[in-house]
Design a protein around this motif. Structure first.
Motif, short mmCIF file in Angstrom:
data_model
loop_
_atom_site.label_atom_id
_atom_site.label_comp_id
_atom_site.label_asym_id
_atom_site.label_seq_id
_atom_site.Cartn_x
_atom_site.Cartn_y
_atom_site.Cartn_z
N ILE A 139 0.85 -1.20 0.00
CA ILE A 139 0.00 0.00 0.00
C ILE A 139 0.88 1.25 0.00
CG2 ILE A 139 -1.71 1.31 1.36
CD1 ILE A 139 -2.61 -1.52 2.46
N MET A 140 0.52 2.24 -0.83
CA MET A 140 1.29 3.48 -0.93
C MET A 140 0.65 4.60 -0.11
SD MET A 140 2.40 3.41 -4.93
CE MET A 140 0.75 3.20 -5.51
N VAL A 141 1.48 5.58 0.28
CA VAL A 141 1.02 6.67 1.14
C VAL A 141 1.42 8.00 0.51
CG1 VAL A 141 0.95 7.48 3.53
CG2 VAL A 141 1.92 5.24 3.02
N ASP A 142 0.50 8.97 0.51
CA ASP A 142 0.85 10.32 0.06
C ASP A 142 0.09 11.32 0.93
OD1 ASP A 142 2.21 12.19 -1.51
OD2 ASP A 142 0.55 12.36 -2.91
N GLN B 72 -3.28 4.26 -0.88
CA GLN B 72 -3.85 3.73 -2.13
C GLN B 72 -3.02 2.56 -2.66
OE1 GLN B 72 -1.65 7.16 -4.86
NE2 GLN B 72 -3.83 6.92 -5.13
N ILE B 73 -3.68 1.73 -3.46
CA ILE B 73 -3.02 0.60 -4.12
C ILE B 73 -3.80 0.30 -5.39
CG2 ILE B 73 -4.32 -1.15 -2.83
CD1 ILE B 73 -1.70 -2.85 -2.83
N PHE C 136 -4.73 13.09 -5.44
CA PHE C 136 -4.81 11.79 -6.09
C PHE C 136 -3.53 10.97 -5.93
CE2 PHE C 136 -8.92 11.71 -8.06
CZ PHE C 136 -9.33 13.00 -7.80
N GLY C 137 -2.69 11.41 -5.00
CA GLY C 137 -1.48 10.62 -4.73
C GLY C 137 -0.33 10.99 -5.65
N ALA C 138 -0.21 12.29 -5.98
CA ALA C 138 0.85 12.73 -6.89
C ALA C 138 2.23 12.28 -6.42
CB ALA C 138 0.82 14.25 -7.04
N GLY C 139 2.42 12.23 -5.11
CA GLY C 139 3.71 11.81 -4.57
C GLY C 139 4.00 10.34 -4.84
#
Ligand code: TYF
Ligand code: FE
Length: 389
Positions: free
Chosen positions: A329-332, A341-342, A366-369
């Motif tokens: 799972i990713m974090v921003d 998000q994933i 939207f998780g640009a990072g």
């Protein structure tokens, strides 16, 4: 991703939403309909793997001689899976031959479907279905449709005089097989891929025809890896409930994932459906145990950089980074909070439609990072498919 990019995320959001026009008030997403080759088997997949529940059905047993549809539900999300029953159903058959399984209809819940159709067609929308009344013993609905990008359609659904299970013509689908839901709550956003240099055409279409506003943009300087690039603009309706990012491919050293989609979908269409959960760790653990495949986990350095990326939100992070890492799972973060998000791998053989699971902890971006790590992961898949060149 640079601090500058993250700042652009929340610049003047309220003011922008106020700029949206109310000739098309939308109450929410009503349903998403996929045209698929074998709706019976697809329904089993969405129940077993994604935890959707049986809701409604129409087919031979209910007097529907030409098409069959299974309706599935999980909290506020409704999916309709439709297949043709004969070769005579040309529109659906042709859609499946050309695009493979994919999203045909993004239906929007409205107070007044006639007005929605009139306001949008008079602003230039191409009609798919003129306002049509459908009735059964549970009341009546009005539906009307317009084309958006490619062969994709927005259907307007007015259901204030209806209290049946789904829509007239459907019966309740009683099933003894009901795997547990995985905690999917509602559709957060749905993304469209359009052709080269067409993003701004569709941005303008959503502005002029639907009264939406562009509340976030990412250009190819922000969204690129060593090899490929894309551009994206997020369109939103006035109350912020409906968000449609639109992507176009950009020139890079190798083939953009958007171009790969356009090649295999044979034109523009829905790229991903992002569904919200309020416990992404449980949702993703469940999905993995049921056989859903996700894009490869970002590398170790990605997780080392998480606290830095979260900046002032770093103390808010409730989830254990090691646990997030083990699930991929990713974090921003943006100014208002963070998000988790994933992304699944494509959910059919063509590398076209996929799902995103998202948990917002205040963030509205939207998780640009995460874009770089995400796109590198997609490129690893493209490499395996031989579609990166
Ligand atoms: O919806 C979004 O913008 C994010 C990121 O091809 C994203 O989920 C953008 C483009 C893309 C895949 C994901
Ligand atoms: Fe997304």
């Amino acid at each position: 991703m640079s601090k500058k990019n993250i700042e652009s995320v929340n610049y003047g959001l309220e003011k922008i939403f106020e700029g949206a026009q109310d000739f098309l008030p939308l109450l929410g997403t009503d349903y998403v309909e996929l045209y698929v080759g074998n709706a019976k088997q697809a329904a089993h997949f969405y129940k077993t793997a994604f935890g959707f529940q049986s809701l409604a059905y129409k087919g031979l047993e209910t007097g529907s001689r030409d098409t069959v549809s299974y309706v599935l539900k999980q909290d506020k999300i409704r999916l309709v899976l439709t297949s043709p029953l004969t070769s005579k159903q040309e529109d659906i058959n042709n859609h499946i031959v050309k695009h493979g399984d994919g999203v045909k209809v993004v239906a929007l819940w409205v107070e007044d479907a006639r007005s929605a159709w009139e306001e949008t067609t008079k602003r230039g929308a191409k009609s798919f279905l003129e306002p049509t009344v459908e009735k059964d013993e549970s009341g009546e609905i009005v539906k009307a449709g317009i084309y958006t990008y490619g062969e994709t359609v927005h259907m307007f659904i007015e259901r204030k005089n209806f209290n049946g299970t789904f829509l007239p013509g459907y019966v309740k689908w009683e099933s003894d097989y009901s795997p547990e839901p995985v905690g999917l709550k509602f559709i957060d956003h749905m993304v469209g891929n359009v052709g080269w240099n067409e993003m701004d055409v569709w941005v303008k279409w959503y502005e002029d025809v639907m009264g939406f506003v562009n509340f976030l943009s990412f250009d190819d300087k922000q969204i690129h890896t060593e090899y490929s690039a894309l551009m994206s603009k997020v369109m939103s309706n006035g109350n912020g409930r409906i968000k449609f990012p639109i992507n176009e491919p950009a020139e890079g050293m190798k083939k953009s994932q958007i171009e790969e989609y356009l090649d295999f979908y044979e034109g523009p269409g829905v790229q991903h459906i992002a569904v919200a959960t309020d416990d992404i760790i449980k949702t993703v653990s469940d999905l993995r145990s049921r056989g859903i495949e996700f894009l490869s986990t970002p590398p170790e350095e990605y997780y080392k950089a998480v606290p830095g990326r979260l900046e002032e939100h770093s103390h808010e992070l409730r989830e254990d980074i090691e646990r997030l890492k083990s699930l991929g799972i990713m974090v921003d973060a943006d100014e208002e909070g963070y998000l988790l998000q994933i992304f699944t791998k494509p959910i059919q053989d063509r590398p076209t439609l996929f799902f995103e699971i998202i948990q917002r902890m205040g963030a509205r971006g939207f998780g640009a990072g995460n874009f770089k790590a995400l796109f590198e992961s997609i490129e690893r898949e493209q490499e395996l498919r031989g579609t990166l060149n």
